[in-house]
Design a protein around this motif. Structure first.
Motif, PDB file in Angstrom:
ATOM      1  N   LEU A  41       0.826  -1.208   0.000  1.00 16.71           N
ATOM      2  CA  LEU A  41       0.000   0.000   0.000  1.00 16.71           C
ATOM      3  C   LEU A  41       0.859   1.257   0.000  1.00 16.71           C
ATOM      4  O   LEU A  41       0.487   2.271  -0.592  1.00 16.71           O
ATOM      5  CB  LEU A  41      -0.923  -0.009   1.228  1.00 16.71           C
ATOM      6  CG  LEU A  41      -1.989  -1.108   1.248  1.00 16.71           C
ATOM      7  CD1 LEU A  41      -2.794  -1.041   2.545  1.00 16.71           C
ATOM      8  CD2 LEU A  41      -2.910  -0.996   0.050  1.00 16.71           C
ATOM      9  N   GLU A  45       0.625   4.260  -2.705  1.00 11.71           N
ATOM     10  CA  GLU A  45       0.340   5.624  -2.274  1.00 11.71           C
ATOM     11  C   GLU A  45       1.416   6.590  -2.753  1.00 11.71           C
ATOM     12  O   GLU A  45       1.125   7.730  -3.124  1.00 11.71           O
ATOM     13  CB  GLU A  45       0.210   5.669  -0.750  1.00 11.71           C
ATOM     14  CG  GLU A  45      -1.063   5.002  -0.234  1.00 11.71           C
ATOM     15  CD  GLU A  45      -1.114   4.958   1.278  1.00 11.71           C
ATOM     16  OE1 GLU A  45      -0.128   5.402   1.915  1.00 11.71           O
ATOM     17  OE2 GLU A  45      -2.125   4.484   1.834  1.00 11.71           O
ATOM     18  N   LYS A  49       0.772   9.702  -5.530  1.00 15.19           N
ATOM     19  CA  LYS A  49       1.023  11.097  -5.188  1.00 15.19           C
ATOM     20  C   LYS A  49       2.181  11.707  -5.979  1.00 15.19           C
ATOM     21  O   LYS A  49       2.166  12.892  -6.284  1.00 15.19           O
ATOM     22  CB  LYS A  49       1.308  11.231  -3.693  1.00 15.19           C
ATOM     23  CG  LYS A  49       0.103  10.919  -2.820  1.00 15.19           C
ATOM     24  CD  LYS A  49       0.441  11.055  -1.344  1.00 15.19           C
ATOM     25  CE  LYS A  49      -0.760  10.748  -0.467  1.00 15.19           C
ATOM     26  NZ  LYS A  49      -0.430  10.859   0.981  1.00 15.19           N
ATOM     27  N   LEU A  63      -5.583   1.111  -5.858  1.00 13.81           N
ATOM     28  CA  LEU A  63      -5.617   1.275  -4.406  1.00 13.81           C
ATOM     29  C   LEU A  63      -6.918   0.793  -3.756  1.00 13.81           C
ATOM     30  O   LEU A  63      -6.866   0.055  -2.762  1.00 13.81           O
ATOM     31  CB  LEU A  63      -5.351   2.742  -4.041  1.00 13.81           C
ATOM     32  CG  LEU A  63      -3.917   3.089  -3.652  1.00 13.81           C
ATOM     33  CD1 LEU A  63      -3.738   4.583  -3.474  1.00 13.81           C
ATOM     34  CD2 LEU A  63      -3.518   2.351  -2.380  1.00 13.81           C
ATOM     35  N   LYS A  67      -6.705  -2.450  -0.970  1.00 13.51           N
ATOM     36  CA  LYS A  67      -6.744  -2.072   0.448  1.00 13.51           C
ATOM     37  C   LYS A  67      -7.123  -3.252   1.340  1.00 13.51           C
ATOM     38  O   LYS A  67      -6.561  -3.431   2.408  1.00 13.51           O
ATOM     39  CB  LYS A  67      -7.707  -0.904   0.645  1.00 13.51           C
ATOM     40  CG  LYS A  67      -7.081   0.446   0.334  1.00 13.51           C
ATOM     41  CD  LYS A  67      -7.995   1.600   0.685  1.00 13.51           C
ATOM     42  CE  LYS A  67      -7.277   2.941   0.447  1.00 13.51           C
ATOM     43  NZ  LYS A  67      -8.156   4.086   0.770  1.00 13.51           N
TER      44      LYS A  67
END
Length: 244
Positions: A41, A45, A49, A63, A67
């Motif tokens: 994860l 992430e 970003k 994502l 999860k």
């Protein structure tokens, strides 16, 4: 016992299509198991970003699916097992029992394991983003069976493992990204030195960064700044100590 079909019969072609579908489906599930479950994860992430525009889009799609890792894992394995178990049934209607076993093992090993996992290990992000809507449908379809197993795994193993780096590991990672390491990194030597020094700040004391008073050249506050004193100052030089 194998059921004999004419090569031109409708049932024969239907069985061939089902066999092809099962092999491709098993291969997709096997490849996604490796491709999606190998992504942490944290990695996703970071990509969502600060990755390239394409990677950001792919990571944003993956994502929500990744999860709940144990639910996803159970879904992919259930679908993969169902396809592999169903394959010999349809092969048995076309060939002998031993032939069905031999062909199914060969097809699953080559087209259901080796090739899909090789492709997904390299292009897992793009493939995972492409089939993310399909995977969501499979999650809901397998939910009655996969959910209880995933909750049991959550209870026994925890909800998930977040792969965060410690300071020493971050320093090594920064070194690998330096252009001097020869691994294609873009960080210069000065940048890696500054980053490594910043990571070590919490472990340093003032004594490590400062010069002891006993080794310092000092001037009396009332000393006269004449030529002799200026020559002495130039002779002593200045400190080149750095905080980092």
């Amino acid at each position: 016992m194998a059921v004999e079909y004419s090569c031109c019969s409708t049932n024969f072609f239907i069985h061939i299509l089902i066999i092809v579908f099962l092999v491709l489906f098993a291969g997709l599930m096997s490849g996604l198991t490796l491709g999606l479950m190998s992504m942490s994860l944290v990695d996703l992430e970071v990509l969502a970003k600060s990755g390239t525009p394409k990677d950001r889009k792919h990571a944003a799609k993956i994502l929500p699916v990744v999860k709940k890792q144990h639910l996803l894992l159970c879904t992919l394995l259930i679908c993969n097992a169902a396809a592999m178990e169903a394959l010999p049934i349809f092969l048995d209607s076309l060939v002998t029992a031993w032939g069905a076993i031999l062909i199914s093992v060969t097809l699953i090993l080559l087209f259901g394991e080796i090739i899909p996992q090789s492709v997904c290990s390299r292009y897992g992000l793009a493939i995972g983003a492409t089939v993310a809507p399909f995977v969501r449908v499979l999650v809901w379809f397998c939910f009655p069976v996969a959910y209880p197993i995933s909750k049991l795994l959550d209870y026994l193993l925890g909800h998930g493992h977040v792969a965060l780096f410690r300071r020493a590991e971050l320093k090594t990672l920064v070194d690998f990204h330096g252009n001097e390491a020869g691994k294609g990194g873009e960080l210069t030597h000065d940048e890696t030195t500054i980053i490594a020094g910043a990571l070590e700040l919490s472990e340093k004391t003032a004594r490590d960064a400062m010069t002891p008073l006993s080794e310092i050249f000092s001037i009396d506050i009332n000393a006269k700044l004449d030529k002799n004193l200026m020559d002495l100052i130039l002779e002593k030089g200045h400190s080149s100590d750095s905080l980092l």
